[in-house]
Design a protein around this motif. Structure first.
Motif, PDB file in Angstrom:
ATOM      1  N   THR A  27       6.156 -10.012   1.358  1.00 56.63           N
ATOM      2  CA  THR A  27       6.480  -9.809  -0.053  1.00 56.63           C
ATOM      3  C   THR A  27       7.476  -8.679  -0.278  1.00 56.63           C
ATOM      4  N   GLN A  28       7.282  -7.552   0.397  1.00 57.51           N
ATOM      5  CA  GLN A  28       8.198  -6.431   0.154  1.00 57.51           C
ATOM      6  C   GLN A  28       9.634  -6.836   0.466  1.00 57.51           C
ATOM      7  N   ARG A  29       9.848  -7.488   1.597  1.00 57.60           N
ATOM      8  CA  ARG A  29      11.210  -7.892   1.976  1.00 57.60           C
ATOM      9  C   ARG A  29      11.784  -8.888   0.977  1.00 57.60           C
ATOM     10  N   ILE A  58       9.428  -2.241  -5.289  1.00 53.15           N
ATOM     11  CA  ILE A  58       9.893  -1.496  -6.466  1.00 53.15           C
ATOM     12  C   ILE A  58      10.176  -0.046  -6.077  1.00 53.15           C
ATOM     13  N   ALA A  59       9.220   0.545  -5.353  1.00 54.34           N
ATOM     14  CA  ALA A  59       9.372   1.952  -4.959  1.00 54.34           C
ATOM     15  C   ALA A  59      10.570   2.137  -4.046  1.00 54.34           C
ATOM     16  N   ALA A  60      10.804   1.193  -3.142  1.00 56.38           N
ATOM     17  CA  ALA A  60      11.906   1.326  -2.179  1.00 56.38           C
ATOM     18  C   ALA A  60      13.264   1.052  -2.809  1.00 56.38           C
ATOM     19  N   SER A  61      13.274   0.340  -3.919  1.00 59.51           N
ATOM     20  CA  SER A  61      14.553  -0.098  -4.493  1.00 59.51           C
ATOM     21  C   SER A  61      15.360   1.035  -5.111  1.00 59.51           C
ATOM     22  N   ALA A  92      -2.274  -1.140  -7.305  1.00 55.65           N
ATOM     23  CA  ALA A  92      -1.605  -1.870  -6.219  1.00 55.65           C
ATOM     24  C   ALA A  92      -0.093  -1.916  -6.446  1.00 55.65           C
ATOM     25  N   LEU A  93       0.305  -2.061  -7.690  1.00 55.75           N
ATOM     26  CA  LEU A  93       1.729  -2.111  -8.027  1.00 55.75           C
ATOM     27  C   LEU A  93       2.374  -0.724  -8.030  1.00 55.75           C
ATOM     28  N   GLY A  94       1.540   0.311  -8.098  1.00 55.17           N
ATOM     29  CA  GLY A  94       2.062   1.669  -8.146  1.00 55.17           C
ATOM     30  C   GLY A  94       2.737   1.995  -9.466  1.00 55.17           C
ATOM     31  N   LEU A  95       2.247   1.407 -10.548  1.00 58.27           N
ATOM     32  CA  LEU A  95       2.866   1.569 -11.861  1.00 58.27           C
ATOM     33  C   LEU A  95       1.924   2.274 -12.831  1.00 58.27           C
TER      34      LEU A  95
END
Length: 273
Positions: A27-29, A58-61, A92-95
């Motif tokens: 999913t992240q990729r 999202i965090a990596a973007s 989980a979403l870190g939001l």
């Protein structure tokens, strides 16, 4: 990217990216590729088990949070614990704030969706969610919900594609101020093989997927195609630039065949969601 304004004034990118059936480990990729391609609206769900991958992407973007629109959904088996379920998804979403939170299925046999809605209304009032909505709600589910709701759903996400359009349900939602969002917008790929679609695609030097997505967009429908291939992601996103003629739109609409691919929300009660 065209945007629509929901009934509470929140704007949503009309063409988003879905991650249903994207394996958690990929999913992240996949989401990073989608964000790089230009998508700013990502649709996930607790039942997909890939919210953390979406959050990691999202965090990596490095994309500013206010440029993104993130949707997730309440699991069927957690309608009785909606507040706790939402907090797990949010973490989980870190939001800190989720843009759109949906009741995933009505599951009428449980008789809990109006109770769950009241909990979503509280989360919305507390500004932990910018907009709340439903998914797979049929007309009677919508009526039952509205009889007790203080907040009209912003969105109803339902299966819509050329061979299964749910036009009466879509019209009812729009009359009530509920935006219509299409999942399985390509009929799980089956509608791509239509001769009508192929001819229109050739006329526009476009792909069949682009033509079908352009048909959705022309109707004012929010649409969330999925692809794990970065080239197809970009092709799908470019559907926003395709303008179909009234006769082309009518030809695609005429493909209606009542061909539902997913489960019937009137009876669906599966635990995997």
């Amino acid at each position: 990217m065209p945007e629509l304004t929901l009934n509470n004034g929140v704007t949503i990118p009309q063409l988003g990216f879905g991650v249903f059936q994207v394996p958690p480990g990929e999913t992240q990729r996949v989401v990073e590729d989608a964000l790089e391609a230009g998508y700013r609206h990502i649709d996930t769900a607790a039942a997909y088990r890939n919210e953390s991958g979406v959050g990691a992407a999202i965090a990596a973007s490095g994309i500013p949070r206010d440029e993104l629109f993130i949707t997730t959904k309440l699991r069927n088996g957690e309608q009785g614990q909606a507040q706790d379920a939402f907090q797990r998804s949010r973490e989980a979403l870190g939001l800190e704030v989720v843009d759109l939170y949906l009741i995933h299925w009505p599951v009428p046999s449980q008789g809990l969706y109006t109770q769950a809605w009241k909990e979503l209304e509280k989360l919305h009032q507390d500004q932990q969610i910018r907009a709340i909505g439903v998914s797979n709600f049929l007309p009677d589910h919508v009526d039952t919900l509205l009889a007790e709701a203080e907040v009209v759903p912003a969105v109803n996400q339902i299966e819509i594609h050329p061979t299964f359009q749910q036009s009466d349900l879509a019209a009812k939602c729009r009359e009530l101020g509920i935006a219509v969002e299409a999942y399985s917008p390509l009929g799980q790929g089956k509608d791509l093989h239509s001769e009508v679609v192929a001819l229109i695609a050739a006329a526009h030097e476009a792909t069949p997927a682009q033509v079908i997505l352009a048909w959705h967009l022309a109707q004012g429908t929010i649409v969330i195609p999925k692809s794990a291939d970065s080239a197809r992601m970009r092709q799908n996103l470019a559907a926003a630039d395709i303008k179909l003629s009234p006769s082309e739109l009518d030809a695609i609409t005429a493909l209606e065949a009542g061909a539902r691919n997913g489960s019937d929300p009137a009876v669906a009660a599966f635990t995997q969601f």
